[in-house]
Structures are given as structure tokens and as C-alpha cells.
Scaffold this motif. Structure first.
Motif, PDB file in Angstrom:
ATOM      1  N   ASP A 168       0.854  -1.187   0.000  1.00 26.85           N
ATOM      2  CA  ASP A 168       0.000   0.000   0.000  1.00 26.85           C
ATOM      3  C   ASP A 168       0.882   1.226   0.000  1.00 26.85           C
ATOM      4  N   PHE A 199       0.741   1.583  -3.282  1.00 30.45           N
ATOM      5  CA  PHE A 199       0.989   1.194  -4.665  1.00 30.45           C
ATOM      6  C   PHE A 199      -0.002   0.141  -5.149  1.00 30.45           C
ATOM      7  N   ARG A 250      -3.026  -0.285  -4.301  1.00 30.51           N
ATOM      8  CA  ARG A 250      -4.330   0.314  -4.556  1.00 30.51           C
ATOM      9  C   ARG A 250      -4.374   0.967  -5.941  1.00 30.51           C
ATOM     10  N   SER A 251      -3.332   1.704  -6.292  1.00 29.65           N
ATOM     11  CA  SER A 251      -3.310   2.342  -7.614  1.00 29.65           C
ATOM     12  C   SER A 251      -3.217   1.295  -8.724  1.00 29.65           C
ATOM     13  N   PHE A 295      -6.720  -0.155  -9.164  1.00 28.45           N
ATOM     14  CA  PHE A 295      -7.555   0.785  -9.921  1.00 28.45           C
ATOM     15  C   PHE A 295      -7.255   0.669 -11.418  1.00 28.45           C
ATOM     16  N   LYS A 296      -5.982   0.631 -11.746  1.00 19.65           N
ATOM     17  CA  LYS A 296      -5.587   0.556 -13.152  1.00 19.65           C
ATOM     18  C   LYS A 296      -6.023  -0.770 -13.779  1.00 19.65           C
TER      19      LYS A 296
END
Length: 105
Positions: free
Chosen positions: A74, A76, A78-79, A82-83
């Protein structure tokens, strides 16, 4: 000898009960299954998904196979999730939602 056997059985039963309680639900196992299924459904290899999303193959592989020590940390992860949702045409917050449920539990 019977007393020893009874005590041994009691101790082993107690340890397995403690082991079950100490194991926490890991949402990343479910997340990995969802990512892999969506990737296959979209007809992407890990390499192709990596090229499309600009996420390293090793990160995608660690998420799909739930390799904890290689999985990004985290915030990273999470992003990345999303992607992946966008690249795999998944419902918004379908992956992130699983991690949020875990932190609230």
C-alpha cells in the motif's frame, strides 16, 4: 501411556484451533482470482496486460498468484488495482472494495 496419549491429543487439538483463529482472511487471494479470470476473459496474456496497463509483469503475476512477499505494498497496490479495473473493464471498485472490506473487519 493412556494419560500421555490423551494429553498429546488435547495439545494438538488446541494448537490447530489456535492456528485457525490466527489465520486472517486474505482478500488478495480472491482479488488474484478475479484479475486472472478477467485477464483470460479479455484474451490477454500477462505480458499483454503489462504492456497495456504499464504495470510490471512481476506485479501482475504476484497479484494473480497471491505471492505476498512480492506483491506491491500500500498505497501502490491500490493504484495498481484501480488501473487493472480499468484495463480489464471491471466494475469500478470491484477490486478495491475487497481490500476495504478487509480493513473494516
Amino acid at each position: 501411556m493412556k494419560i500421555f496419549n490423551i494429553e498429546f491429543i488435547k495439545k494438538n487439538t488446541k494448537n490447530t484451533d489456535e492456528d485457525k483463529q490466527s489465520k486472517e482472511f486474505d482478500p488478495y487471494g480472491e482479488i488474484g482470482k478475479l484479475v486472472k479470470a478477467a485477464r483470460i476473459q479479455n484474451g490477454f496474456s500477462i505480458k499483454e496486460l503489462s504492456e497495456i496497463s504499464k504495470i510490471p509483469e512481476s506485479s501482475i503475476n504476484s497479484i494473480e498468484n497471491n505471492i505476498k512477499n512480492l506483491r506491491p505494498r500500500d498505497p501502490f497496490i491500490r493504484s495498481i488495482l484501480f488501473k487493472l479495473e480499468k484495463c480489464l473493464s471491471l466494475e469500478n471498485n470491484s477490486l478495491i472494495g475487497l481490500t476495504i472490506k478487509e480493513t473494516n473487519t
